[in-house]
Design a protein around this motif. Structure first.
Motif, PDB file in Angstrom:
ATOM      1  N   THR A 142       3.958 -56.356   5.540  1.00  0.00           N
ATOM      2  CA  THR A 142       3.141 -57.576   5.575  1.00  0.00           C
ATOM      3  C   THR A 142       3.049 -58.173   6.976  1.00  0.00           C
ATOM      4  OG1 THR A 142       5.081 -58.866   4.948  1.00  0.00           O
ATOM      5  CG2 THR A 142       3.572 -58.239   3.186  1.00  0.00           C
ATOM      6  N   ASN A 143       2.190 -59.189   7.117  1.00  0.00           N
ATOM      7  CA  ASN A 143       1.983 -59.844   8.417  1.00  0.00           C
ATOM      8  C   ASN A 143       3.156 -60.760   8.773  1.00  0.00           C
ATOM      9  OD1 ASN A 143       1.715 -62.071   6.803  1.00  0.00           O
ATOM     10  ND2 ASN A 143      -0.461 -62.379   7.173  1.00  0.00           N
ATOM     11  N   TRP A 144       3.036 -61.496   9.856  1.00  0.00           N
ATOM     12  CA  TRP A 144       4.176 -62.280  10.347  1.00  0.00           C
ATOM     13  C   TRP A 144       4.590 -63.401   9.398  1.00  0.00           C
ATOM     14  CZ3 TRP A 144       3.712 -67.514  11.639  1.00  0.00           C
ATOM     15  CH2 TRP A 144       2.398 -68.006  11.633  1.00  0.00           C
ATOM     16  N   LEU A 145       3.685 -63.824   8.526  1.00  0.00           N
ATOM     17  CA  LEU A 145       4.051 -64.866   7.568  1.00  0.00           C
ATOM     18  C   LEU A 145       4.616 -64.277   6.276  1.00  0.00           C
ATOM     19  CD1 LEU A 145       1.369 -67.684   7.595  1.00  0.00           C
ATOM     20  CD2 LEU A 145       3.850 -67.956   7.579  1.00  0.00           C
ATOM     21  N   GLY A 146       4.493 -62.942   6.119  1.00  0.00           N
ATOM     22  CA  GLY A 146       4.962 -62.312   4.901  1.00  0.00           C
ATOM     23  C   GLY A 146       4.007 -62.460   3.733  1.00  0.00           C
ATOM     24  N   ASP A 147       2.734 -62.786   4.010  1.00  0.00           N
ATOM     25  CA  ASP A 147       1.756 -62.923   2.920  1.00  0.00           C
ATOM     26  C   ASP A 147       1.412 -61.565   2.323  1.00  0.00           C
ATOM     27  OD1 ASP A 147       1.464 -65.655   3.077  1.00  0.00           O
ATOM     28  OD2 ASP A 147       0.046 -65.507   4.741  1.00  0.00           O
ATOM     29  N   LEU A 189       9.573 -59.465  -1.646  1.00  0.00           N
ATOM     30  CA  LEU A 189      10.224 -59.299  -0.343  1.00  0.00           C
ATOM     31  C   LEU A 189      10.266 -57.826   0.058  1.00  0.00           C
ATOM     32  CD1 LEU A 189      13.258 -61.769  -0.438  1.00  0.00           C
ATOM     33  CD2 LEU A 189      11.215 -61.898   0.975  1.00  0.00           C
ATOM     34  N   GLN A 209       9.332 -51.264  -1.503  1.00  0.00           N
ATOM     35  CA  GLN A 209       9.277 -50.794  -0.120  1.00  0.00           C
ATOM     36  C   GLN A 209       8.590 -49.424  -0.026  1.00  0.00           C
ATOM     37  OE1 GLN A 209      13.520 -52.437   0.960  1.00  0.00           O
ATOM     38  NE2 GLN A 209      12.852 -51.238   2.714  1.00  0.00           N
ATOM     39  N   MET A 248      15.195 -54.110   5.369  1.00  0.00           N
ATOM     40  CA  MET A 248      13.753 -54.354   5.265  1.00  0.00           C
ATOM     41  C   MET A 248      13.098 -54.440   6.639  1.00  0.00           C
ATOM     42  SD  MET A 248      13.310 -56.877   1.998  1.00  0.00           S
ATOM     43  CE  MET A 248      14.712 -57.952   2.129  1.00  0.00           C
ATOM     44  N   GLY A 249      13.832 -54.034   7.668  1.00  0.00           N
ATOM     45  CA  GLY A 249      13.207 -53.909   8.978  1.00  0.00           C
ATOM     46  C   GLY A 249      13.398 -55.091   9.911  1.00  0.00           C
ATOM     47  N   LYS A 273       9.208 -65.505   7.782  1.00  0.00           N
ATOM     48  CA  LYS A 273       9.353 -64.229   7.076  1.00  0.00           C
ATOM     49  C   LYS A 273      10.790 -63.709   7.169  1.00  0.00           C
ATOM     50  CE  LYS A 273       7.551 -59.528   7.194  1.00  0.00           C
ATOM     51  NZ  LYS A 273       6.497 -58.657   7.747  1.00  0.00           N
ATOM     52  N   SER A 275       7.894 -56.642   2.596  1.00  0.00           N
ATOM     53  CA  SER A 275       7.890 -57.232   3.933  1.00  0.00           C
ATOM     54  C   SER A 275       7.782 -56.228   5.089  1.00  0.00           C
ATOM     55  CB  SER A 275       9.079 -58.173   4.120  1.00  0.00           C
ATOM     56  OG  SER A 275      10.271 -57.569   3.745  1.00  0.00           O
ATOM     57  N   PRO A 276       8.223 -54.971   4.950  1.00  0.00           N
ATOM     58  CA  PRO A 276       7.967 -54.052   6.068  1.00  0.00           C
ATOM     59  C   PRO A 276       6.477 -53.780   6.284  1.00  0.00           C
ATOM     60  CG  PRO A 276       9.661 -53.166   4.626  1.00  0.00           C
ATOM     61  CD  PRO A 276       9.086 -54.357   3.931  1.00  0.00           C
ATOM     62  N   GLN A 330      11.462 -51.098  11.406  1.00  0.00           N
ATOM     63  CA  GLN A 330      10.386 -51.257  10.428  1.00  0.00           C
ATOM     64  C   GLN A 330       9.932 -49.911   9.855  1.00  0.00           C
ATOM     65  OE1 GLN A 330       7.626 -54.139  11.606  1.00  0.00           O
ATOM     66  NE2 GLN A 330       6.345 -53.932   9.817  1.00  0.00           N
TER      67      GLN A 330
END
Lengths: 315, 241
Positions: free
Chosen positions: B108-113, B102, B158, A210-211, A195, B105-106, B75
């Motif tokens: 989403t989970n650790w995979l960015g799904d 993208l 975002q 984006m953190g 990620k 992404s703040p 975050q």
């Protein structure tokens, strides 16, 4: 795109199988040859090729520079210099001490060069200048190595010269578990940062907005890349070009920059390049070609083609 | 009554511990559009990056909902403020929809799904900004105007309360500039979002913004409505000789 990744996987399996049953002596299924000689070679190709490719990808994303790579930026050379120094200086110690110390020195060399590069990036050095700096670090390290070679005695020299040619065959089966352990430790953690790598694709500032915790992630990326490069350099010697071209070939093949899909493909293409080099060596047993010579013949044109295509962009 | 989204208190900004501009005091509330103006090198980019927490302030404080910016994690800040920067993005084979995603992404989970609601938000912002048709195009193939819109869409994904844009109109032709400013007006109205942007296009933005922040050459930080700035001669003082 998943399909293309599976295609790469099948190619790898085919080549791996071929390299297991075919060697310089021709086809043979003699278990001792397969287990003692060919299996270590095939496994080393897989981990070393894959790791160099991933290290190249990490560096290109981290430095926001499509020409970054373990060899171009001088990280491999720095690592080699430290290993060479260790080989020449540590005569008379036990083998275990030599091995672990060498791995450590190899890692320190890589970290040292990374620190220099990061210092320059922080002083706003341009991308082109950074590449030139990397090449200069490389030639500085080579000079250092050749002086060390001139100062050393015949026995160490023989060890050193064999190693400095770069080869996937230097790892003997007793060393294999350690090599694989270190490789897995250096590669597996990258999966947890897919990620952040995606966020870094845009730029460091965007990633931060984006953190992404920039300071932490910077340390992690550099440590992993240095670990990958140093493991390869220590066990196989300096190996060129796989790191810089694999990411480009993978992107071009998949037409995708999403790390979740790109990362496995980059790893696979690194393996394939190592296999192809090994295949050419095996098919021409009388010539005794070095891996680096073959990779240079493949790699240099690939980079030139990439640069030609990007000529309208400022690097 | 205090409903300030953002408050700058005696803020000093700069790079590498060297102060560039001092004593900035200002407030931002919901739905406001603010234009940040000043000569080149006055510190506009620096101020915007400081507000987005990309650069640490040299002195003073930034308050978000009356709490100091330092108590928020990166975050949390990413969910509050998003930014469109001037730096060019060089990335091959990244689809517009992937780039905009993208922005989630703040969240989403650790995979960015992306989950379903993330996907819905991504299509909403693409619709809002008018880049829905470009979703499957590669970002590198777009024109400058389209790229700017895509970056705005990413920032909107975002779901910030404040949107910051660093010279969003600079590389655009006049019609695209006008279009972009109208788009920003629409966004601020629809989402009740505060927008802070730096710009040199005084004539174009004058009619579209609520407030102008002017970083003067003399080190003064001036705030006023566009009409006010005209009538008090602030523009004349800082832009004409």
């Amino acid at each position: 795109m998943i399909f293309k990744n599976i295609l790469l996987l099948i190619l790898i399996l085919l080549l791996a199988f071929f390299l297991l049953v075919y060697g310089e002596t021709g086809f043979s299924l003699e278990p001792s040859i397969i287990w003692e000689l060919r299996l270590p070679k095939v496994l080393v190709c897989m981990f070393a090729g894959g790791m160099l490719a991933v290290a190249g990808l990490l560096m290109q994303i981290f430095f926001q520079n499509p020409l970054a790579g373990p060899d171009v930026l001088g990280v491999s050379a720095g690592s080699s210099l430290f290993v060479a120094f260790w080989m020449m200086a540590s005569v008379g110690f036990s083998q275990t001490f030599l091995d672990w110390g060498g791995s450590m020195m190899s890692f320190l060399g890589a970290i040292f060069v990374f620190s220099i590069l990061i210092f320059f990036v922080h002083k706003n050095m341009s991308r082109v200048s950074l590449i030139i700096t990397g090449l200069l670090i490389s030639s500085f390290a080579s000079s250092g190595i050749s002086i060390l070679v001139n100062m050393s005695q015949a026995l160490q020299l023989k060890n050193y010269l064999a190693w400095s040619m770069g080869s996937f065959r230097n790892v003997t089966s007793p060393d294999l578990p350690r090599f694989i352990l270190l490789s897995v430790a250096a590669t597996l953690p990258v999966l947890f940062f897919i990620k952040s790598l995606n966020q870094f694709l845009l730029s460091e500032n965007y990633a931060k907005s984006m953190g992404v915790h920039i300071k932490r992630i910077r340390v992690i990326f550099i440590t992993l890349a240095a670990l990958q490069i140093s493991v390869v350099t220590f066990f196989c010697g300096p190996i060129g070009f796989i790191g810089i071209i694999s990411p480009h070939l993978a992107r071009q093949f998949l037409k995708c920059s999403q790390l979740k899909i790109l990362l496995p493909a980059v790893f696979c293409i690194g393996i394939l390049l190592a296999f192809v080099a090994e295949l050419i060596i095996v098919l021409n047993p009388t010539w005794s070609i070095s891996v680096n010579a073959i990779l240079g013949l493949i790699g240099a044109p690939v980079i030139v083609i990439y640069l030609y295509r990007q000529r309208h962009l400022s690097v | 009554m205090k409903n300030n989204l953002l408050e700058l208190q005696n803020l000093s900004i700069g790079f590498n511990k060297k102060s560039l501009f001092e004593n900035i005091n200002a407030q931002v509330s919901k739905g406001m559009i603010i234009a940040l103006m000043g000569a080149n090198g006055a510190g506009k980019s620096c101020l915007l990056k400081t507000l987005a927490h990309l650069i640490a302030p040299i002195g003073g404080d930034i308050k978000i909902h009356d709490k100091s910016i330092n108590v928020f994690s990166s975050q949390e800040l990413a969910r509050f403020i998003s930014i469109v920067l001037t730096e060019k993005i060089q990335v091959d084979f990244l689809k517009v929809v992937e780039l905009i995603s993208l922005g989630r992404s703040p969240y989403t989970n650790w995979l960015g799904d992306l989950n379903n609601s993330d996907k819905k938000i991504v299509s909403q912002v693409m619709d809002q900004v008018g880049v829905f048709d470009l979703a499957e195009h590669f970002y590198s193939d777009l024109s400058d105007g389209q790229k700017q819109k895509v970056l705005i869409a990413r920032a909107l994904a975002q779901q910030p309360e404040i949107l910051i844009l660093d010279e969003p109109t600079t590389y655009l032709d006049i019609p695209s500039k006008v279009e972009l400013l109208k788009l920003l007006q629409k966004i601020s109205k629809e989402s009740n979002m505060a927008i802070i942007m730096s710009s040199h296009d005084l004539d174009l933005i004058e009619s579209k913004v609520d407030e102008i922040w002017l970083m003067g050459k003399d080190g003064s930080f001036n705030i006023g409505s566009p009409e006010n700035c005209r009538s008090t001669g602030l523009f004349d003082k800082h832009f004409y000789f």
